[in-house]
Design a protein around this motif. Sequence first.
Motif, mmCIF file in Angstrom:
data_model
loop_
_atom_site.group_PDB
_atom_site.id
_atom_site.type_symbol
_atom_site.label_atom_id
_atom_site.label_comp_id
_atom_site.label_asym_id
_atom_site.label_seq_id
_atom_site.Cartn_x
_atom_site.Cartn_y
_atom_site.Cartn_z
ATOM 1 N N LEU A 1 -5.542 55.745 -20.909
ATOM 2 C CA LEU A 1 -6.400 57.087 -20.546
ATOM 3 C C LEU A 1 -5.360 58.305 -20.337
ATOM 4 C CD1 LEU A 1 -9.290 55.821 -18.288
ATOM 5 C CD2 LEU A 1 -9.168 56.044 -20.727
ATOM 6 N N HIS A 2 -4.120 57.990 -19.853
ATOM 7 C CA HIS A 2 -3.146 58.891 -19.840
ATOM 8 C C HIS A 2 -2.259 59.306 -21.032
ATOM 9 C CE1 HIS A 2 -0.613 61.673 -17.323
ATOM 10 N NE2 HIS A 2 -0.135 60.627 -16.279
ATOM 11 N N GLY A 3 -0.875 59.029 -20.706
ATOM 12 C CA GLY A 3 0.117 59.257 -21.963
ATOM 13 C C GLY A 3 -0.159 58.328 -22.879
ATOM 14 N N ALA B 1 -2.576 57.448 -24.417
ATOM 15 C CA ALA B 1 -3.700 57.884 -25.397
ATOM 16 C C ALA B 1 -3.088 58.157 -26.831
ATOM 17 C CB ALA B 1 -4.517 59.195 -24.838
ATOM 18 N N LYS C 1 -23.169 54.160 -25.155
ATOM 19 C CA LYS C 1 -22.835 53.616 -23.775
ATOM 20 C C LYS C 1 -22.645 51.887 -23.759
ATOM 21 C CE LYS C 1 -23.195 57.440 -21.398
ATOM 22 N NZ LYS C 1 -21.897 58.044 -21.000
ATOM 23 N N LYS D 1 -13.893 55.146 -27.100
ATOM 24 C CA LYS D 1 -13.737 56.510 -26.679
ATOM 25 C C LYS D 1 -13.241 57.096 -27.895
ATOM 26 C CE LYS D 1 -13.720 56.885 -21.647
ATOM 27 N NZ LYS D 1 -12.726 57.197 -20.773
ATOM 28 N N LEU D 2 -13.347 58.398 -27.875
ATOM 29 C CA LEU D 2 -12.688 59.237 -28.893
ATOM 30 C C LEU D 2 -11.198 59.482 -28.382
ATOM 31 C CD1 LEU D 2 -13.599 59.926 -31.699
ATOM 32 C CD2 LEU D 2 -14.331 62.122 -30.849
ATOM 33 N N GLY E 1 -7.670 61.023 -27.327
ATOM 34 C CA GLY E 1 -7.279 62.442 -27.606
ATOM 35 C C GLY E 1 -8.407 63.310 -27.129
ATOM 36 N N PHE E 2 -9.439 62.859 -26.792
ATOM 37 C CA PHE E 2 -10.701 63.778 -26.249
ATOM 38 C C PHE E 2 -11.055 63.761 -24.940
ATOM 39 C CE2 PHE E 2 -12.970 66.427 -29.415
ATOM 40 C CZ PHE E 2 -12.309 66.020 -30.568
ATOM 41 N N GLY E 3 -11.243 65.057 -24.495
ATOM 42 C CA GLY E 3 -11.742 65.119 -22.848
ATOM 43 C C GLY E 3 -10.580 65.269 -21.916
ATOM 44 N N ARG F 1 -9.865 65.658 -17.508
ATOM 45 C CA ARG F 1 -10.439 65.976 -15.919
ATOM 46 C C ARG F 1 -10.303 67.294 -15.809
ATOM 47 N NH1 ARG F 1 -10.295 62.751 -11.555
ATOM 48 N NH2 ARG F 1 -11.415 61.244 -12.756
ATOM 49 N N PHE G 1 -23.180 65.781 -27.671
ATOM 50 C CA PHE G 1 -22.704 64.776 -26.657
ATOM 51 C C PHE G 1 -21.391 65.346 -26.392
ATOM 52 C CE2 PHE G 1 -19.886 61.564 -25.374
ATOM 53 C CZ PHE G 1 -20.586 60.815 -24.445
ATOM 54 N N ARG H 1 -20.650 67.588 -22.425
ATOM 55 C CA ARG H 1 -19.734 67.082 -21.517
ATOM 56 C C ARG H 1 -18.287 67.905 -21.498
ATOM 57 N NH1 ARG H 1 -23.018 63.792 -23.180
ATOM 58 N NH2 ARG H 1 -23.841 62.040 -21.667
ATOM 59 N N LEU I 1 -16.115 68.224 -24.129
ATOM 60 C CA LEU I 1 -15.133 67.264 -24.488
ATOM 61 C C LEU I 1 -14.190 68.048 -25.764
ATOM 62 C CD1 LEU I 1 -16.974 63.882 -24.384
ATOM 63 C CD2 LEU I 1 -15.179 64.557 -22.586
ATOM 64 N N ASN J 1 -7.252 67.243 -26.365
ATOM 65 C CA ASN J 1 -6.563 67.391 -25.300
ATOM 66 C C ASN J 1 -4.837 67.192 -26.210
ATOM 67 O OD1 ASN J 1 -5.397 64.142 -25.482
ATOM 68 N ND2 ASN J 1 -7.361 63.982 -24.462
ATOM 69 N N ASP K 1 -2.769 65.004 -26.405
ATOM 70 C CA ASP K 1 -2.440 63.799 -27.218
ATOM 71 C C ASP K 1 -3.102 63.658 -28.689
ATOM 72 O OD1 ASP K 1 -0.850 62.458 -25.140
ATOM 73 O OD2 ASP K 1 -2.631 61.988 -24.054
HETATM 74 N N1 CMC Z 1 -14.990 59.960 -25.795
HETATM 75 C C1 CMC Z 1 -16.249 59.941 -25.423
HETATM 76 N N2 CMC Z 1 -16.709 59.976 -24.299
HETATM 77 C C2 CMC Z 1 -16.078 60.650 -23.432
HETATM 78 C C3 CMC Z 1 -14.742 60.683 -23.735
HETATM 79 C C4 CMC Z 1 -14.154 60.450 -24.749
HETATM 80 N N3 CMC Z 1 -12.816 60.661 -25.092
HETATM 81 N N4 CMC Z 1 -14.026 61.401 -22.464
HETATM 82 C C5 CMC Z 1 -15.088 61.362 -21.529
HETATM 83 N N5 CMC Z 1 -15.964 61.092 -22.098
HETATM 84 C C6 CMC Z 1 -17.414 60.970 -21.701
HETATM 85 C C7 CMC Z 1 -17.580 60.051 -20.504
HETATM 86 O O1 CMC Z 1 -18.123 58.883 -21.025
HETATM 87 C C8 CMC Z 1 -18.614 60.772 -19.663
HETATM 88 O O2 CMC Z 1 -19.806 60.493 -20.041
HETATM 89 P P1 CMC Z 1 -21.206 60.413 -19.039
HETATM 90 O O3 CMC Z 1 -20.990 61.530 -18.267
HETATM 91 O O4 CMC Z 1 -22.194 60.340 -20.029
HETATM 92 O O5 CMC Z 1 -20.786 59.207 -18.332
HETATM 93 C C9 CMC Z 1 -18.131 62.263 -19.708
HETATM 94 O O6 CMC Z 1 -17.731 62.326 -20.799
HETATM 95 C C10 CMC Z 1 -17.189 62.667 -18.491
HETATM 96 O O7 CMC Z 1 -16.034 61.495 -18.665
HETATM 97 P P2 CMC Z 1 -15.464 60.985 -17.448
HETATM 98 O O8 CMC Z 1 -14.692 59.743 -17.984
HETATM 99 O O9 CMC Z 1 -16.224 61.077 -16.021
HETATM 100 O O10 CMC Z 1 -13.886 62.015 -17.256
HETATM 101 P P3 CMC Z 1 -12.598 61.956 -16.598
HETATM 102 O O11 CMC Z 1 -12.387 63.115 -16.161
HETATM 103 O O12 CMC Z 1 -12.772 60.757 -15.492
HETATM 104 O O13 CMC Z 1 -11.622 61.380 -17.671
HETATM 105 C C11 CMC Z 1 -10.113 61.253 -19.580
HETATM 106 C C12 CMC Z 1 -10.863 62.025 -18.517
HETATM 107 C C13 CMC Z 1 -9.147 62.110 -20.263
HETATM 108 C C14 CMC Z 1 -9.581 60.045 -18.859
HETATM 109 C C15 CMC Z 1 -11.260 61.160 -20.564
HETATM 110 O O14 CMC Z 1 -11.932 62.208 -20.847
HETATM 111 C C16 CMC Z 1 -10.884 60.062 -21.531
HETATM 112 O O15 CMC Z 1 -10.845 58.671 -21.204
HETATM 113 N N6 CMC Z 1 -10.300 60.540 -22.765
HETATM 114 C C17 CMC Z 1 -9.813 59.689 -23.837
HETATM 115 C C18 CMC Z 1 -8.166 59.402 -23.632
HETATM 116 C C19 CMC Z 1 -7.548 60.596 -23.473
HETATM 117 O O16 CMC Z 1 -7.092 61.251 -24.763
HETATM 118 N N7 CMC Z 1 -6.612 60.652 -22.584
HETATM 119 C C20 CMC Z 1 -5.607 61.472 -22.740
HETATM 120 C C21 CMC Z 1 -5.805 62.462 -21.495
HETATM 121 S S1 CMC Z 1 -4.846 64.278 -21.699
HETATM 122 C C22 CMC Z 1 -3.312 63.883 -21.518
HETATM 123 C C23 CMC Z 1 -2.879 63.061 -20.297
HETATM 124 O O17 CMC Z 1 -3.152 63.638 -19.267
HETATM 125 O O18 CMC Z 1 -2.212 62.005 -20.276
#
Ligand code: CMC
Length: 423
Positions: free
Chosen positions: A258-260, A262, A290, A295-296, A298-300, A302, A347, A351, A353, A356, A358
């Motif tokens: 979920l961090h680097g 990704a 659900k 997860k997609l 590289g998307f999303g 915090r 969707f 949200r 999304l 990011n 990555d």
């Molecule tokens: N694909 C599908 N759905 C997603 C995604 C995704 N990549 N990211 C978030 N969501 C949904 C999640 O299921 C939730 O839906 P609902 O409200 O219906 O339950 C909503 O969006 C909010 O997500 P969250 O998990 O509460 O968000 P968070 O702030 O806790 O997590 C995140 C942030 C980056 C961990 C997450 O977006 C994620 O897992 N992304 C994919 C992994 C990724 O690319 N990580 C790199 C982050 S950027 C570089 C870094 O910091 O390392």
Amino acid sequence: MDKAQLIIDGKTLDLPIITGSENEKGIDVTQLRPTTNFITYDPSYGNTGSCISDITYINGEEGILRYRGYPIEQLADNSSFVEVIYLLLYGELPNKEEYDQFNKDLTYHTLIHEDMKRFFDGYPMNAHPMGVLASTVAALSTFYPARVDGDIELNIIRILAKVKTLAAFAYKKSIGQPLIYPKNDLGYEENFLHMMFAVPSEEFTIDPVMAEALRLLLILHADHEQNCSTSTVRMVGSSRANLFISIAAGIGALWGALHGGANQRVIEMLRMIHSDGDNYQKYIDLAKDKNSNFKLMGFGHRVYKNFDPRAKILKRSADTLLNKMGINDPLLNIAQELEKVALKDEFFVARNLYPNVDFYSGIIYRALGIPTKMFTVMFALGRLPGWIAQWKEMRNAEVPRIYRPRQIYTGATKRDFIPMKKR
Ligand code: CMC
């Protein structure tokens, strides 16, 4: 407004409001526990400020990222990575004299102790380079034991200079090639590329296009305020653990998917989509489902709820770099198409999304010839100055207390021990 009022248990509590230099506001709850029996509950710290910091400013709504006040776009266009390291560590851009001295120090300390080279023989051939990096960075503390807490400034230079050597050694080990020593007439990026790609039997010329792409990637990753790995570095360091072990812990936190981690997962995902006939919709639907844990990648984010400014820069630069290098990577087209489809989907829109940092970085690493397993190591190399600056700031804080969150206990209430024969 300089205070918030909390009415609790019939008492009214005045909680001071803290205002940052960009008008960010926080409610100071430090006196909550001493005055009441309450704590705040915020399990993943989404609404918790763990520190006051002068280093990096992010405005997630507007897609702003600044190091020490300088916009990331300007640093990406104009700065060297070494300048950014200096800026993060010392708060100002260096003048020529300061830069030359700093650069010289970073170059002088690139070698690692010869005894440490033997570590690399001990790892299995298929060891993940992040595991190798974390453990060898931790091991640095065993080579400088007497000075570990004594000379912080020297240890900062040491770790900055040596981590790229360790990272390149981890890669060479993973492909079974001899380790290549640093060549200290080279710049930071060039030296790293040399240690990664030179082989003893051949002349190696550094492609300036590659060095430039690396510079950009390192700068974009250099700091990101209180993310998971940085908070880990601060947390570990808050117990007065030494710099090397604190950074090793940060590398561990960064490794997660979920961090680097990704960035590696993004390329694996794009490859999977490609081998499945570029069926974007199938994977978008899967990410929305659900019941699936897909997860997609590289998307999303915090904090970013509009766009990630680093992703914007990297998308543009991936395109330019591939053109310059004459590379036609089908994964770039897939990433661009996937982004288009996702950004139109309700969707993802609902949200907030967005891609990011990555999402596009892996395409560039691939073009540079860096293998997928090394991507998160590259992130670590970039993030290193940020971790160090944050660690140092934490240690120099006015009240450098140990980090120690509380909890709400929900387990069994008091009960008496039952002897084994009666259970
Ligand atoms: N694909 C599908 N759905 C997603 C995604 C995704 N990549 N990211 C978030 N969501 C949904 C999640 O299921 C939730 O839906 P609902 O409200 O219906 O339950 C909503 O969006 C909010 O997500 P969250 O998990 O509460 O968000 P968070 O702030 O806790 O997590 C995140 C942030 C980056 C961990 C997450 O977006 C994620 O897992 N992304 C994919 C992994 C990724 O690319 N990580 C790199 C982050 S950027 C570089 C870094 O910091 O390392």
